[in-house]
Design a protein around this motif. Sequence first.
Motif, short mmCIF file in Angstrom:
data_model
loop_
_atom_site.label_atom_id
_atom_site.label_comp_id
_atom_site.label_asym_id
_atom_site.label_seq_id
_atom_site.Cartn_x
_atom_site.Cartn_y
_atom_site.Cartn_z
N ARG A 95 1.28 -1.31 -0.09
CA ARG A 95 0.26 0.28 0.17
C ARG A 95 0.86 1.15 -0.09
NH1 ARG A 95 -4.47 -2.46 -1.69
NH2 ARG A 95 -5.06 -3.73 -0.48
N VAL A 96 0.26 2.21 -0.61
CA VAL A 96 1.41 3.60 -1.05
C VAL A 96 0.82 4.15 0.60
CG1 VAL A 96 1.46 5.74 -2.07
CG2 VAL A 96 0.53 4.12 -3.22
N GLN A 97 2.05 4.74 1.11
CA GLN A 97 2.00 5.30 2.03
C GLN A 97 2.75 6.85 2.00
OE1 GLN A 97 1.68 3.85 5.40
NE2 GLN A 97 0.63 2.16 4.02
N GLY A 98 2.71 7.40 1.12
CA GLY A 98 3.27 8.40 1.05
C GLY A 98 4.85 8.25 -0.13
N SER A 99 5.40 9.48 -0.04
CA SER A 99 6.45 10.21 -0.49
C SER A 99 7.38 10.37 -0.39
CB SER A 99 6.07 11.16 -1.95
OG SER A 99 5.20 10.10 -2.90
N ALA A 100 9.04 10.36 -0.56
CA ALA A 100 10.48 11.23 0.41
C ALA A 100 10.82 11.58 -0.48
CB ALA A 100 10.18 10.08 1.86
N LYS A 101 11.75 12.10 -0.23
CA LYS A 101 13.00 12.38 -0.69
C LYS A 101 14.08 11.82 -0.30
CE LYS A 101 11.60 17.20 -2.49
NZ LYS A 101 12.65 18.95 -2.97
N ALA A 102 15.24 11.89 -1.48
CA ALA A 102 15.73 10.56 -0.73
C ALA A 102 16.02 10.48 0.52
CB ALA A 102 17.27 10.68 -1.59
N ALA A 103 17.19 12.11 1.34
CA ALA A 103 17.12 11.64 2.52
C ALA A 103 16.52 11.78 3.37
CB ALA A 103 18.18 13.54 2.51
N GLU A 104 15.24 12.54 2.90
CA GLU A 104 14.13 11.68 4.15
C GLU A 104 13.40 10.27 4.66
OE1 GLU A 104 9.05 13.16 4.35
OE2 GLU A 104 10.45 13.71 2.79
N TYR A 105 14.58 9.74 3.20
CA TYR A 105 13.49 8.12 3.34
C TYR A 105 15.14 7.23 4.32
CZ TYR A 105 13.15 3.29 2.16
OH TYR A 105 13.44 1.39 2.47
N GLN A 106 15.79 8.08 3.39
CA GLN A 106 17.01 7.32 5.12
C GLN A 106 17.25 7.64 6.25
OE1 GLN A 106 19.58 5.53 3.80
NE2 GLN A 106 18.90 6.19 2.16
N ARG A 107 16.11 8.94 6.59
CA ARG A 107 15.72 8.61 8.12
C ARG A 107 14.42 7.69 8.15
NH1 ARG A 107 17.37 14.34 6.71
NH2 ARG A 107 14.80 14.25 6.10
N MET A 108 13.98 7.63 7.58
CA MET A 108 12.24 6.93 7.52
C MET A 108 13.32 5.64 7.87
SD MET A 108 10.19 8.82 4.83
CE MET A 108 8.94 7.30 5.27
N LYS A 109 13.95 4.32 6.91
CA LYS A 109 14.21 3.32 6.89
C LYS A 109 13.77 2.33 8.10
CE LYS A 109 17.94 3.39 5.05
NZ LYS A 109 19.68 3.06 4.47
#
Length: 486
Positions: A95-109
């Motif tokens: 399921r789609v949970q949203g979008s993120a830029k690369a740096a933001e995604y690194q913090r989400m992992k």
Amino acid sequence: MQARSLMFQGTGSDVGKSLLVAGLARAFTQRGLRVRPFKPQNMSNNAAVTADGGEIGRAQALQARAAGVPLSVHMNPVLLKPQSMIGAQIVVQGRVQGSAKAAEYQRMKAGLMPAVLDSFSRMRGEADLVLVEGAGSASEVNLRANDIANMGFSRAANVPVILIGDIDRGGVIASLVGTKAVLDPADAAMIRGFVVNKFRGDPALFADGMALIADRTGWAPLGLLPFLPEAAQLPAEDALALDHVLPRKPGARLRIAVPVLPRIANFDDLDPLIAEPAVEVIRVRPGTALPGDADLVILPGSKATIADLAALREAGFDIDIAAHLRRGGAVLGLCGGYQMLGREIVDPDGVEGPPGTVPGLRLLDITTVLGGAKRLEPVTGTTADGAGFSGYEMHIGRSEGPDRARPFAQLADGSAEGAVSADGRVLGTYVHGLFSAEAQRGAWLARFAAGAPALDYEARVEAALDRLGAHVAAHLDLDRLLSLAG
């Protein structure tokens, strides 16, 4: 008793991880084991729809097919679908949970690891053996913090690793030894052995190379896997495959031109056409004009329709398509390509960027409004010519307008799908996987190529999976791999 598991990581992208796991899935399944594929994190705009209405990476769909099991969202719990050079849509357990830029995604992992481990546990509960595929390169130590794709997952789930190097691209000794050199010792300790993939020539000539790698790394040499040409008959997931030059077919009776746009998605829709002996598919990059002798132009799917429409215009492909139609050619739009063909694309909620409306190519009398829930559903139906198909829809937005009165297809639930222009030469559909059906390809060949026979593409894929399974079984010690599995 818990299922065994073994992870396959690579020294880089496109070293053959996906196909090796597919081959092992087929080989171990033929031995009678219950096998499940698993990839903690995937990045691809080639996706497949699961029976429960989720989506996973196309490679895991092929691996599940090799294992003879239905698709599950838990085979690929985190899927990143690039929307720009720095940002991606994030899909978690289908399921789609949203979008993120690369740096933001690194913090989400780190926050995604529980979902990854939950999905992995579910796969282990269904299997005797789970074959895990890593992502990209095991040596991306700059991304090691909070990693869920490679060593971070391996250590969190206590899954031993086999490292794959690709000798076909050169530098395989340095890439394998270099991986050991840069890894944290605790990460390197998870690696039980290595495989050198895509070898051409006399294996005896690389015996010293295998020994040198083993000596420098301390990892067991588990096999030198020869290059398998038939692997090209299997669907590719990685966009790097788009850089491979397609063979020319001087005797082709149907020539199809495909503009390759920056955010192209589900490009495996074209694989059955590429496989047809009577069909030549020409992938055209910006900077090159669409060939004037093409019979059909196909606009494939896109992860960002508005951005790719702008790229299409910037490349001048809109002018080429108009000239193609003046010469009597036909145009088919698939999903995002279908949306581009309309009068306009309306994005009131800013799904793809700032809210607004952009003009389409105005080749179909429809308007697309982006928004609402993403449609993820397997579909079957019949096109207007009576040819059947089985595919799937994967899109955001609805397209309506006068040309919808001439639907491209009738779905099994009785609903009309897609649109066709009044002259019948511009067609659009949301259906992916359309050309996998032999009857559907046969109908297109009948229209353009005087009834050239269509090959049995599905049987061809199955045969290629059988050959791949036999190939890995012949060159790798399956019993030893099982013994290494945790």
